[in-house]
Write an enzyme that holds these catalytic residues in place. Structure first.
Site, PDB file in Angstrom:
ATOM      1  N   ARG A  88       5.468  38.803 -11.402  1.00  0.00           N
ATOM      2  CA  ARG A  88       4.909  37.451 -11.322  1.00  0.00           C
ATOM      3  C   ARG A  88       3.425  37.524 -11.045  1.00  0.00           C
ATOM      4  O   ARG A  88       2.964  38.431 -10.377  1.00  0.00           O
ATOM      5  CB  ARG A  88       5.551  36.745 -10.115  1.00  0.00           C
ATOM      6  CG  ARG A  88       6.456  35.606 -10.454  1.00  0.00           C
ATOM      7  CD  ARG A  88       6.844  34.919  -9.154  1.00  0.00           C
ATOM      8  NE  ARG A  88       8.172  34.367  -9.161  1.00  0.00           N
ATOM      9  CZ  ARG A  88       8.530  33.282  -9.790  1.00  0.00           C
ATOM     10  NH1 ARG A  88       7.655  32.597 -10.489  1.00  0.00           N
ATOM     11  NH2 ARG A  88       9.764  32.853  -9.751  1.00  0.00           N
ATOM     12  N   THR A 134      11.990  30.762 -15.166  1.00  0.00           N
ATOM     13  CA  THR A 134      12.526  32.044 -14.699  1.00  0.00           C
ATOM     14  C   THR A 134      13.929  32.285 -15.240  1.00  0.00           C
ATOM     15  O   THR A 134      14.234  33.340 -15.799  1.00  0.00           O
ATOM     16  CB  THR A 134      12.580  32.060 -13.150  1.00  0.00           C
ATOM     17  OG1 THR A 134      11.253  31.933 -12.645  1.00  0.00           O
ATOM     18  CG2 THR A 134      13.172  33.350 -12.634  1.00  0.00           C
ATOM     19  N   ASN A 190       0.816  -1.225   0.000  1.00  0.00           N
ATOM     20  CA  ASN A 190       0.000   0.000   0.000  1.00  0.00           C
ATOM     21  C   ASN A 190       0.847   1.271   0.000  1.00  0.00           C
ATOM     22  O   ASN A 190       0.315   2.372   0.152  1.00  0.00           O
ATOM     23  CB  ASN A 190      -0.954   0.005   1.201  1.00  0.00           C
ATOM     24  CG  ASN A 190      -0.223   0.148   2.528  1.00  0.00           C
ATOM     25  OD1 ASN A 190       0.998  -0.021   2.592  1.00  0.00           O
ATOM     26  ND2 ASN A 190      -0.961   0.459   3.590  1.00  0.00           N
ATOM     27  N   GLY A 191       2.178   1.137  -0.129  1.00  0.00           N
ATOM     28  CA  GLY A 191       3.042   2.312  -0.204  1.00  0.00           C
ATOM     29  C   GLY A 191       3.708   2.699   1.107  1.00  0.00           C
ATOM     30  O   GLY A 191       4.558   3.593   1.125  1.00  0.00           O
ATOM     31  N   GLU A 192       3.344   2.052   2.217  1.00  0.00           N
ATOM     32  CA  GLU A 192       3.998   2.352   3.493  1.00  0.00           C
ATOM     33  C   GLU A 192       5.469   1.950   3.425  1.00  0.00           C
ATOM     34  O   GLU A 192       5.827   0.959   2.784  1.00  0.00           O
ATOM     35  CB  GLU A 192       3.307   1.598   4.641  1.00  0.00           C
ATOM     36  CG  GLU A 192       1.924   2.131   4.970  1.00  0.00           C
ATOM     37  CD  GLU A 192       1.252   1.329   6.076  1.00  0.00           C
ATOM     38  OE1 GLU A 192       1.933   0.516   6.740  1.00  0.00           O
ATOM     39  OE2 GLU A 192       0.036   1.519   6.268  1.00  0.00           O
ATOM     40  N   HIS A 245      16.760  28.019   0.558  1.00  0.00           N
ATOM     41  CA  HIS A 245      16.145  29.033  -0.303  1.00  0.00           C
ATOM     42  C   HIS A 245      16.246  30.414   0.326  1.00  0.00           C
ATOM     43  O   HIS A 245      16.499  31.402  -0.365  1.00  0.00           O
ATOM     44  CB  HIS A 245      14.677  28.659  -0.562  1.00  0.00           C
ATOM     45  CG  HIS A 245      14.019  29.511  -1.602  1.00  0.00           C
ATOM     46  ND1 HIS A 245      14.475  29.574  -2.903  1.00  0.00           N
ATOM     47  CD2 HIS A 245      12.947  30.332  -1.536  1.00  0.00           C
ATOM     48  CE1 HIS A 245      13.699  30.412  -3.589  1.00  0.00           C
ATOM     49  NE2 HIS A 245      12.776  30.878  -2.788  1.00  0.00           N
ATOM     50  N   LYS A 295      11.581  41.345 -12.196  1.00  0.00           N
ATOM     51  CA  LYS A 295      10.553  40.510 -12.824  1.00  0.00           C
ATOM     52  C   LYS A 295       9.215  40.715 -12.135  1.00  0.00           C
ATOM     53  O   LYS A 295       9.147  41.008 -10.941  1.00  0.00           O
ATOM     54  CB  LYS A 295      10.954  39.032 -12.786  1.00  0.00           C
ATOM     55  CG  LYS A 295      11.000  38.425 -11.394  1.00  0.00           C
ATOM     56  CD  LYS A 295      11.455  36.990 -11.450  1.00  0.00           C
ATOM     57  CE  LYS A 295      11.450  36.383 -10.050  1.00  0.00           C
ATOM     58  NZ  LYS A 295      11.991  35.031 -10.021  1.00  0.00           N
TER      59      LYS A 295
END
Length: 326
Positions: A204, A238, A45-47, A138, A202
């Site tokens: 956005r 970008t 199930n992805g666990e 970031h 820029k």
């Protein structure tokens, strides 16, 4: 009454998730050790299931996982790895994030939005992490989201040394793709000997992520080789529009330099079609052979990560790796 006196030796152990095992292997090799054998697999199930094949009691654990696609799966695996270490009595757990997932969601632009970068830090703290280590966040403020030490590593020395060696004899200009990354561009300019700075103004539409509406170059770049610097290349919309704007304004050539090569969707086609001479990135994220192209140069990040791990393990200084600026 008799007492037991024992001086314990510090024991470094390096662990890797399944997202970018090659990077973890290179880091372990630089440290003169091997990755701890780990059993990891997915249930139907992805666990995700994780178990370490040897004792980790009392160790100084460094858990390396790059948050590449499918990003939520690899974040969950790393959280489970940390939980397994905590429950197996590791002495100190350092989460090593060559690329910190959700770092772009570091503030609220509008009402009713999450601050997902903070949630990430909370998740790792809850799982049992004592320390975070990340490469080129970031924004630097993310360091404050984690309640504990955060080592913010910078790929700047690696990328600037490469650019300086190859293009240092030319008339360079450093260009930030937006006003928000001017500080990074200033650091680049300093390391390249004080070359001129410029940035792209820029606009956005906040309702349309990964999409730039217009670009205008602010600064003198005519006749210069422009080094366009950013922390990541995702869909490359970008950065390629910024490169085109620089060529239109009279730049002699454009080199793109970025730390994290996410390279989602149309990124490769855009970069190939763009009028840039070279795209220089690091291998904080895995770049499969079918996502590589002639203009792409990949610099290894393992030497930097391993140096930082050694400094943390030996209670040394990570800051000294970046001339006291980390």
């Amino acid at each position: 009454m008799s007492a037991i006196n024992k001086t314990t030796e510090k024991h470094l152990m390096v662990f890797s998730g399944r997202a970018h095992p090659q990077l973890a292997q290179e880091v372990a090799k630089e440290l003169g050790t091997e990755l701890v054998p780990t059993s990891a697999y997915d249930f139907a199930n992805g666990e995700i299931y994780v178990r370490y094949e040897e004792s980790v009691r009392g160790c100084d654990a460094f858990v390396i996982q790059s948050h590449t696609s499918p990003i939520n799966e690899w974040i969950m695996e790393q959280l489970i790895m940390v939980d397994a270490l905590k429950r197996a009595s590791a002495k100190r757990i350092t989460v090593v994030l060559p690329f910190y997932g959700y770092a772009r969601q570091d503030k609220k632009h509008r009402g009713r939005e999450p601050i997902s970068a903070r949630l990430m830090a909370d998740l790792f703290k809850t799982a049992g992490a004592d320390r975070l280590m990340a490469v080129d966040l970031h924004t630097a403020q993310i360091q404050g989201f984690f309640d504990g030490p955060v080592d913010h590593l910078m790929a700047l020395p690696i990328l600037t040394d490469y650019v300086n060696d190859k293009y240092g004899h030319l008339d360079l200009a450093v260009v930030s793709p937006d006003a928000g990354r001017i500080k990074v561009a200033e650091d680049w300019s300093t390391r390249l000997g004080g070359v001129p700075l410029a940035f792209i103004h820029k606009s956005r539409d906040i309702n349309r992520p990964n999409e730039v509406v217009a670009n205008r170059v602010v600064g003198e770049i005519k006749g210069r080789v422009c080094v366009l610097v950013d922390d990541m290349i995702d869909t490359a919309g970008t950065i390629t529009k910024a490169a085109d704007a620089l060529i239109e304004e009279g730049a002699q050539a454009v080199i793109i330099a970025a730390t994290h090569a996410i390279l989602s969707g149309p990124a490769i086609d855009r970069l190939k079609a763009c009028k840039v001479d070279e795209v220089v990135v690091t291998d904080t994220l895995p770049i499969p052979e079918d996502r590589r192209f002639d203009k792409l140069t990949v610099q290894p990040i393992a030497p930097l990560v391993s140096q930082a791990i050694r400094e943390v393990f030996e209670d040394g200084s990570v800051t000294k790796l970046f001339d006291g600026r980390a």
